[in-house]
Design a protein around this motif. Structure first.
Motif, PDB file in Angstrom:
ATOM      1  N   ALA A   7       0.882  -1.180   0.030  1.00  0.00           N
ATOM      2  CA  ALA A   7      -0.004   0.033  -0.084  1.00  0.00           C
ATOM      3  C   ALA A   7       0.871   1.265   0.015  1.00  0.00           C
ATOM      4  CB  ALA A   7      -1.076  -0.003   1.203  1.00  0.00           C
ATOM      5  N   ALA A   8       2.130   1.133   0.440  1.00  0.00           N
ATOM      6  CA  ALA A   8       2.813   2.200   0.586  1.00  0.00           C
ATOM      7  C   ALA A   8       3.794   2.356  -0.531  1.00  0.00           C
ATOM      8  CB  ALA A   8       3.692   2.306   1.893  1.00  0.00           C
ATOM      9  N   GLY A   9       3.651   1.619  -1.435  1.00  0.00           N
ATOM     10  CA  GLY A   9       4.609   1.563  -2.700  1.00  0.00           C
ATOM     11  C   GLY A   9       5.580   0.851  -3.034  1.00  0.00           C
ATOM     12  N   ALA A  10       5.648  -0.328  -2.346  1.00  0.00           N
ATOM     13  CA  ALA A  10       6.807  -1.213  -2.480  1.00  0.00           C
ATOM     14  C   ALA A  10       7.184  -1.735  -3.948  1.00  0.00           C
ATOM     15  CB  ALA A  10       6.644  -2.426  -1.412  1.00  0.00           C
ATOM     16  N   ARG A  11       5.994  -1.884  -4.534  1.00  0.00           N
ATOM     17  CA  ARG A  11       6.247  -2.415  -6.090  1.00  0.00           C
ATOM     18  C   ARG A  11       6.809  -1.446  -6.686  1.00  0.00           C
ATOM     19  NH1 ARG A  11       0.807  -3.443  -9.612  1.00  0.00           N
ATOM     20  NH2 ARG A  11       0.993  -1.175  -9.755  1.00  0.00           N
ATOM     21  N   ASN A  12       6.749   0.037  -6.445  1.00  0.00           N
ATOM     22  CA  ASN A  12       7.469   0.945  -7.380  1.00  0.00           C
ATOM     23  C   ASN A  12       8.980   0.768  -6.906  1.00  0.00           C
ATOM     24  OD1 ASN A  12       5.241   1.606  -8.515  1.00  0.00           O
ATOM     25  ND2 ASN A  12       5.082   3.622  -7.178  1.00  0.00           N
ATOM     26  N   ILE A  13       9.167   0.243  -5.737  1.00  0.00           N
ATOM     27  CA  ILE A  13      10.397   0.457  -5.307  1.00  0.00           C
ATOM     28  C   ILE A  13      11.231  -0.783  -5.955  1.00  0.00           C
ATOM     29  CG2 ILE A  13      12.314   0.091  -3.104  1.00  0.00           C
ATOM     30  CD1 ILE A  13      10.592   2.538  -3.042  1.00  0.00           C
ATOM     31  N   MET A  14      10.503  -1.728  -6.022  1.00  0.00           N
ATOM     32  CA  MET A  14      11.037  -2.925  -6.595  1.00  0.00           C
ATOM     33  C   MET A  14      11.576  -2.601  -8.102  1.00  0.00           C
ATOM     34  SD  MET A  14      11.495  -6.405  -6.157  1.00  0.00           S
ATOM     35  CE  MET A  14      11.767  -7.867  -7.063  1.00  0.00           C
ATOM     36  N   ARG A  15      10.513  -2.023  -8.763  1.00  0.00           N
ATOM     37  CA  ARG A  15      10.752  -1.482 -10.208  1.00  0.00           C
ATOM     38  C   ARG A  15      12.001  -0.597 -10.223  1.00  0.00           C
ATOM     39  NH1 ARG A  15       6.369   1.657 -12.641  1.00  0.00           N
ATOM     40  NH2 ARG A  15       7.160   3.215 -11.021  1.00  0.00           N
ATOM     41  N   ALA A  16      12.158   0.419  -9.308  1.00  0.00           N
ATOM     42  CA  ALA A  16      13.441   1.411  -9.083  1.00  0.00           C
ATOM     43  C   ALA A  16      14.585   0.249  -9.347  1.00  0.00           C
ATOM     44  CB  ALA A  16      13.314   2.257  -7.977  1.00  0.00           C
ATOM     45  N   LEU A  17      14.581  -0.695  -8.534  1.00  0.00           N
ATOM     46  CA  LEU A  17      15.767  -1.403  -8.348  1.00  0.00           C
ATOM     47  C   LEU A  17      15.718  -2.301  -9.620  1.00  0.00           C
ATOM     48  CD1 LEU A  17      15.199  -2.570  -4.615  1.00  0.00           C
ATOM     49  CD2 LEU A  17      16.889  -1.093  -5.307  1.00  0.00           C
ATOM     50  N   VAL A  18      15.134  -2.734 -10.386  1.00  0.00           N
ATOM     51  CA  VAL A  18      15.021  -3.627 -11.237  1.00  0.00           C
ATOM     52  C   VAL A  18      15.670  -2.609 -12.558  1.00  0.00           C
ATOM     53  CG1 VAL A  18      13.635  -4.476 -13.268  1.00  0.00           C
ATOM     54  CG2 VAL A  18      13.220  -5.088 -11.180  1.00  0.00           C
ATOM     55  N   GLU A  19      15.313  -1.292 -12.446  1.00  0.00           N
ATOM     56  CA  GLU A  19      15.734  -0.464 -13.568  1.00  0.00           C
ATOM     57  C   GLU A  19      17.270  -0.307 -13.218  1.00  0.00           C
ATOM     58  OE1 GLU A  19      11.860   2.300 -14.221  1.00  0.00           O
ATOM     59  OE2 GLU A  19      13.577   3.214 -13.417  1.00  0.00           O
ATOM     60  N   GLU A  20      17.762  -0.326 -12.132  1.00  0.00           N
ATOM     61  CA  GLU A  20      19.051  -0.110 -11.927  1.00  0.00           C
ATOM     62  C   GLU A  20      20.027  -1.536 -12.301  1.00  0.00           C
ATOM     63  OE1 GLU A  20      20.808   2.814 -10.499  1.00  0.00           O
ATOM     64  OE2 GLU A  20      18.980   3.509 -11.296  1.00  0.00           O
ATOM     65  N   VAL A  21      19.415  -2.421 -11.848  1.00  0.00           N
ATOM     66  CA  VAL A  21      19.910  -3.857 -12.401  1.00  0.00           C
ATOM     67  C   VAL A  21      20.171  -3.623 -13.943  1.00  0.00           C
ATOM     68  CG1 VAL A  21      19.666  -6.225 -12.559  1.00  0.00           C
ATOM     69  CG2 VAL A  21      19.392  -5.025 -10.270  1.00  0.00           C
ATOM     70  N   GLU A  22      19.037  -3.384 -14.613  1.00  0.00           N
ATOM     71  CA  GLU A  22      19.121  -3.436 -16.126  1.00  0.00           C
ATOM     72  C   GLU A  22      20.063  -2.409 -16.613  1.00  0.00           C
ATOM     73  OE1 GLU A  22      14.960  -2.761 -17.036  1.00  0.00           O
ATOM     74  OE2 GLU A  22      15.202  -4.197 -18.713  1.00  0.00           O
ATOM     75  N   ARG A  23      19.937  -1.122 -16.227  1.00  0.00           N
ATOM     76  CA  ARG A  23      20.635  -0.159 -16.737  1.00  0.00           C
ATOM     77  C   ARG A  23      22.293  -0.380 -16.302  1.00  0.00           C
ATOM     78  NH1 ARG A  23      21.129   5.657 -15.151  1.00  0.00           N
ATOM     79  NH2 ARG A  23      21.068   4.696 -13.111  1.00  0.00           N
ATOM     80  N   GLY A  24      22.640  -0.930 -15.416  1.00  0.00           N
ATOM     81  CA  GLY A  24      24.012  -1.428 -15.275  1.00  0.00           C
ATOM     82  C   GLY A  24      24.520  -2.611 -15.576  1.00  0.00           C
ATOM     83  N   GLY A  25      23.441  -3.335 -16.242  1.00  0.00           N
ATOM     84  CA  GLY A  25      23.977  -4.762 -16.810  1.00  0.00           C
ATOM     85  C   GLY A  25      24.340  -5.789 -15.715  1.00  0.00           C
ATOM     86  N   VAL A  26      23.944  -5.489 -14.520  1.00  0.00           N
ATOM     87  CA  VAL A  26      24.200  -6.081 -13.196  1.00  0.00           C
ATOM     88  C   VAL A  26      23.848  -7.504 -13.400  1.00  0.00           C
ATOM     89  CG1 VAL A  26      24.175  -6.249 -10.755  1.00  0.00           C
ATOM     90  CG2 VAL A  26      24.250  -3.869 -12.070  1.00  0.00           C
ATOM     91  N   GLU A  27      24.641  -8.710 -13.068  1.00  0.00           N
ATOM     92  CA  GLU A  27      24.595 -10.046 -13.164  1.00  0.00           C
ATOM     93  C   GLU A  27      24.420 -10.653 -11.723  1.00  0.00           C
ATOM     94  OE1 GLU A  27      23.023 -11.021 -15.872  1.00  0.00           O
ATOM     95  OE2 GLU A  27      23.538  -9.582 -17.243  1.00  0.00           O
ATOM     96  N   ASP A  28      24.780  -9.795 -10.684  1.00  0.00           N
ATOM     97  CA  ASP A  28      25.215 -10.747  -9.313  1.00  0.00           C
ATOM     98  C   ASP A  28      24.608 -10.160  -8.140  1.00  0.00           C
ATOM     99  OD1 ASP A  28      26.730  -8.569  -9.578  1.00  0.00           O
ATOM    100  OD2 ASP A  28      28.718  -9.840  -9.186  1.00  0.00           O
TER     101      ASP A  28
END
Ligand SMILES: Nc1ncnc2c1ncn2[C@@H]1O[C@H](COP(=O)(O)OP(=O)(O)O)[C@@H](O)[C@H]1O
Ligand SMILES: [Mg+2]
Lengths: 177, 129
Positions: free
Chosen positions: B41-62
């Motif tokens: 309710a407080a927006g955890a799904r958006n936090i997850m999306r923000a992190l996913v974006e960082e992983v994707e942007r940085g090509g992070v695999e680990d």
């Protein structure tokens, strides 16, 4: 909760808390029947009779970190507001099925919201769970299953830039569905 | 088939090594976003999306991104816990997407804890999972 996709996320998190290894999410929309139905089926630990009786009581939770449990009662309220209802079928040791119905056109029916984002969060965040998703909308069907997708991944893992790409490609098919 | 070059071999080895690490669930870091009712309710799904974006942007695999149930601190949601291999778990509270991205860059990629947003360092796990 603002929309149904967030309720779905919340209810599936219950399944995961209950140790589910397989979760099915089914959505059925039929404008002719003016019906929207959401069903979540898990193979988690299920509920015994006592728990089942109290599961919709907002002051009941079996979790130890706090005193109230709101998820299911909020979802039921969302259904009832839209002339629908929520039912639970559960058996200890076997699993649980949550089914919510809504009058599709009801003014108080919450919008579906971002289903893609809910699936994304669930699948990436719970790599040990097999998710299947079926969306039947006015005769059209969208189907996906993480078992097949995982085969395309190095390390069977979604939470990597490669895994995210594979998942995004799949879920993009939901756009405009 | 053309002959494999040394560089190709290096790549294959690297890929194999990475996938082993991931299979064992021992990435460089683990980020757990709390997905209880209050968190959602407080927006955890958006936090997850923000992190996913960082992983994707940085090509992070680990980096392992995962969810957990409620941590019992509903008034401080959204929350996440970051743990670097060998380091203490750090609980971050009252998150926004911007804060989550900042923490990703600083703590996960740079190993620098963002004390300003941290609630507790090395506290025991309170999740129900
Ligand atoms: N899928 C499920 N499998 C087993 N038990 C469940 C499931 N969903 C809900 N429950 C039970 O119902 C209770 C109430 O659920 P809920 O309203 O979501 O509140 P909370 O998850 O915060 O406790 C849970 O604490 C749990 O005991
Ligand atoms: Mg719940």
């Amino acid at each position: 909760m603002e929309d149904l996709s967030l309720h779905i996320l919340d209810v599936v998190e219950n399944s995961i808390d209950a140790g589910a290894r397989k979760v099915e999410i089914k959505i059925y929309e039929d404008l002719k029947k003016d019906l929207l139905e959401i069903e979540i089926i898990d193979d988690g630990k299920g509920m015994d009779e006592g728990t089942l009786e109290k599961a919709l009581d907002p002051f009941f939770t079996t979790k130890t970190v706090r005193k109230v449990g709101l998820g299911l009662s909020l979802f039921r309220e969302a259904a009832r507001m839209a002339n629908g209802d929520l039912s639970i079928r559960s058996e200890a040791g076997r699993g649980t099925t949550i089914r919510a119905t809504f009058q599709h056109s009801h003014i108080d029916r919450k919008p579906m919201g971002d289903l893609e984002e809910t699936l994304f969060t669930l699948i990436i965040g719970n790599p040990e769970v097999v998710f299947s998703f079926a969306y039947l909308k006015n005769g059209k069907m969208f189907n996906m299953n993480t078992t097949g997708l995982k085969k395309k991944l190095p390390g069977n893992y979604f939470s990597s830039s490669e895994g995210i790409k594979v998942l995004r490609n799949e879920l993009n098919k939901l756009d405009g569905f | 088939m053309p002959k494999l070059t040394l560089k190709d071999l290096e790549k294959i080895r690297e890929k194999a090594r990475r996938s082993t690490i991931l299979r064992e669930g021992a990435g460089k870091a683990k980020i757990t976003v709390h997905m209880g009712t209050c968190g959602i309710a407080a927006g955890a799904r958006n936090i997850m999306r923000a992190l996913v974006e960082e992983v994707e942007r940085g090509g992070v695999e680990d980096v392992i991104l995962t969810n957990s149930g409620c941590a019992g601190l509903c008034s401080h949601e959204p929350m996440m816990t970051v743990q670097i291999v060998g380091g203490p778990p750090v609980k971050y509270v009252d998150l926004t997407e911007e804060k989550a991205k900042e923490i990703f860059k600083s703590h996960v990629m740079g190993r620098e804890i963002v004390k300003e947003y941290a609630l507790a360092i090395g506290s025991e796990q309170t999740s129900t999972k």
